[in-house]
Design a protein around this motif. Sequence first.
Motif, PDB file in Angstrom:
ATOM      1  N   SER A 254       7.590 -61.295 -34.569  1.00  0.00           N
ATOM      2  CA  SER A 254       8.866 -61.795 -34.075  1.00  0.00           C
ATOM      3  C   SER A 254       8.625 -63.017 -33.197  1.00  0.00           C
ATOM      4  O   SER A 254       8.001 -62.907 -32.131  1.00  0.00           O
ATOM      5  N   LYS A 255       9.103 -64.173 -33.647  1.00  0.00           N
ATOM      6  CA  LYS A 255       8.971 -65.383 -32.834  1.00  0.00           C
ATOM      7  C   LYS A 255       9.836 -65.282 -31.585  1.00  0.00           C
ATOM      8  O   LYS A 255       9.466 -65.757 -30.516  1.00  0.00           O
ATOM      9  N   GLU A 256      11.000 -64.652 -31.737  1.00  0.00           N
ATOM     10  CA  GLU A 256      11.921 -64.516 -30.612  1.00  0.00           C
ATOM     11  C   GLU A 256      11.288 -63.728 -29.475  1.00  0.00           C
ATOM     12  O   GLU A 256      11.418 -64.088 -28.295  1.00  0.00           O
ATOM     13  N   ASN A 257      10.579 -62.637 -29.804  1.00  0.00           N
ATOM     14  CA  ASN A 257       9.967 -61.792 -28.781  1.00  0.00           C
ATOM     15  C   ASN A 257       8.495 -62.115 -28.552  1.00  0.00           C
ATOM     16  O   ASN A 257       7.875 -61.515 -27.662  1.00  0.00           O
ATOM     17  N   ASP A 258       7.945 -63.027 -29.373  1.00  0.00           N
ATOM     18  CA  ASP A 258       6.514 -63.334 -29.309  1.00  0.00           C
ATOM     19  C   ASP A 258       5.696 -62.046 -29.369  1.00  0.00           C
ATOM     20  O   ASP A 258       4.808 -61.804 -28.564  1.00  0.00           O
ATOM     21  N   GLN A 259       6.029 -61.219 -30.365  1.00  0.00           N
ATOM     22  CA  GLN A 259       5.438 -59.894 -30.454  1.00  0.00           C
ATOM     23  C   GLN A 259       5.021 -59.579 -31.891  1.00  0.00           C
ATOM     24  O   GLN A 259       5.775 -59.818 -32.832  1.00  0.00           O
ATOM     25  N   LEU A 260       3.816 -59.038 -32.035  1.00  0.00           N
ATOM     26  CA  LEU A 260       3.338 -58.543 -33.318  1.00  0.00           C
ATOM     27  C   LEU A 260       3.613 -57.052 -33.384  1.00  0.00           C
ATOM     28  O   LEU A 260       3.201 -56.294 -32.510  1.00  0.00           O
ATOM     29  N   TYR A 261       4.314 -56.631 -34.441  1.00  0.00           N
ATOM     30  CA  TYR A 261       4.657 -55.227 -34.617  1.00  0.00           C
ATOM     31  C   TYR A 261       3.924 -54.663 -35.838  1.00  0.00           C
ATOM     32  O   TYR A 261       3.917 -55.280 -36.911  1.00  0.00           O
ATOM     33  N   ALA A 262       3.341 -53.489 -35.696  1.00  0.00           N
ATOM     34  CA  ALA A 262       2.753 -52.788 -36.828  1.00  0.00           C
ATOM     35  C   ALA A 262       3.852 -52.026 -37.558  1.00  0.00           C
ATOM     36  O   ALA A 262       4.655 -51.331 -36.935  1.00  0.00           O
ATOM     37  N   ILE A 263       3.884 -52.156 -38.886  1.00  0.00           N
ATOM     38  CA  ILE A 263       4.922 -51.504 -39.677  1.00  0.00           C
ATOM     39  C   ILE A 263       4.377 -50.274 -40.393  1.00  0.00           C
ATOM     40  O   ILE A 263       4.844 -49.167 -40.197  1.00  0.00           O
ATOM     41  N   GLU A 264       3.386 -50.469 -41.259  1.00  0.00           N
ATOM     42  CA  GLU A 264       2.806 -49.317 -41.950  1.00  0.00           C
ATOM     43  C   GLU A 264       1.390 -49.642 -42.395  1.00  0.00           C
ATOM     44  O   GLU A 264       0.939 -50.787 -42.335  1.00  0.00           O
ATOM     45  N   VAL A 265       0.684 -48.605 -42.840  1.00  0.00           N
ATOM     46  CA  VAL A 265      -0.693 -48.759 -43.307  1.00  0.00           C
ATOM     47  C   VAL A 265      -0.876 -47.874 -44.531  1.00  0.00           C
ATOM     48  O   VAL A 265      -0.367 -46.759 -44.585  1.00  0.00           O
ATOM     49  N   ASN A 266      -1.581 -48.414 -45.528  1.00  0.00           N
ATOM     50  CA  ASN A 266      -1.849 -47.685 -46.766  1.00  0.00           C
ATOM     51  C   ASN A 266      -3.356 -47.537 -46.960  1.00  0.00           C
ATOM     52  O   ASN A 266      -4.109 -48.479 -46.703  1.00  0.00           O
ATOM     53  N   THR A 267      -3.765 -46.374 -47.430  1.00  0.00           N
ATOM     54  CA  THR A 267      -5.201 -46.115 -47.636  1.00  0.00           C
ATOM     55  C   THR A 267      -5.518 -46.184 -49.127  1.00  0.00           C
ATOM     56  O   THR A 267      -6.017 -45.228 -49.721  1.00  0.00           O
TER      57      THR A 267
END
Length: 364
Positions: A254-267
């Motif tokens: 998010s550029k607005e929040n300057d934040q990297l968010y983790a969404i999901e992970v696949n194995t």
Amino acid sequence: MKLLFIGSRLYDDIDWYVRGKGIESVLTESNEEAINLDLPDQVFIVPRGMDGPKQVALMQNVNAIVPLIGIDPPLIDVAHMKEEVEEEYGIPVIAAGVRAVELTSNKIKTKEFYEEIGVATPEYQILNSPDELELDFPVVLKQGEGQGGKDIKIARSIEDVNEYFEEFDQALCEKFVEGSEISIEVLGFDGQYVALPPIYKGETTLEGTHPLNKVKTGPCMVEGLDNNLVQHTAYKVARNLASDGIFEMDFMFSKENDQLYAIEVNTRPNGTRYLTTATCGINSLCELVNMAIGEFSLSDISDRLEYHYSTEIPIGNYNGPTPNEPIKSFEANDFVVHGPEGYQRVTARASSKEGLEKLVEKLM
């Protein structure tokens, strides 16, 4: 060296590598009409499930097992088979273990896992009815299990939420994040982990455009985002999952929040693997083979890293120049065509942005 591969759909991606290594290949498949059955040295048609592959592995006295499964439902069975075969027979199975699969195959458990290890993820709540909604619109509604955009809805109003609950009794409700979609592969084996370059998958849309319909690029170049942060966070997630194989992780910036968010992970092997290979020269499926034969090394990967500009374009049906043999290898080509007819994509690479533009123009 003899390896057992489970599943034929992805096998043509690595057949050239397996042969080049002088490996004897044995493959199990449950569908006798599946593709690529003419490529391995031996093929066994077995019932669905992991008992058949296990019996073939023991009968053929293989050195290791490499599951090539790109969908979620069989992964837990693979994980249980891995623990049994490694403990009782000492045969390495290059795949994620039970704990890692249980944490990643359910989106709610994944959210809880992110919170436990201190990785930022979009604000969420579990809804048992529309009346419980506390987040502001728009929100993303998901089911705990599913892949490829299945059962996901972007809700802009309570009417949208009510409509979703006409089909489902519960939902993972997540705050919609406006920003850049990013994927990254992490390779893990025997306690060693390496995060490969992040891939840019486009901007989020309220229409929920499927990733297969977007043009993607590598390496990720998003204003304000440090790719080292993406790699560090992905490494942290993989290290805490503490398992083997391929980890493919989706993030949102998010550029607005300057934040990297983790969404999901696949194995499991994933859809951005061609772009990753094109960008850095490291083929994650080939690395599964290296893990199986004892040639996986972080220092070796570091020495082999390349730096290219790459892009992946959905084209439907490809009618451009014929690639060299092997056609799925970037070692022989500057582009690879992949996907079924009608849904094909071209992944291309070059040493400069200008060179990439000229190559894409030639291919199109």
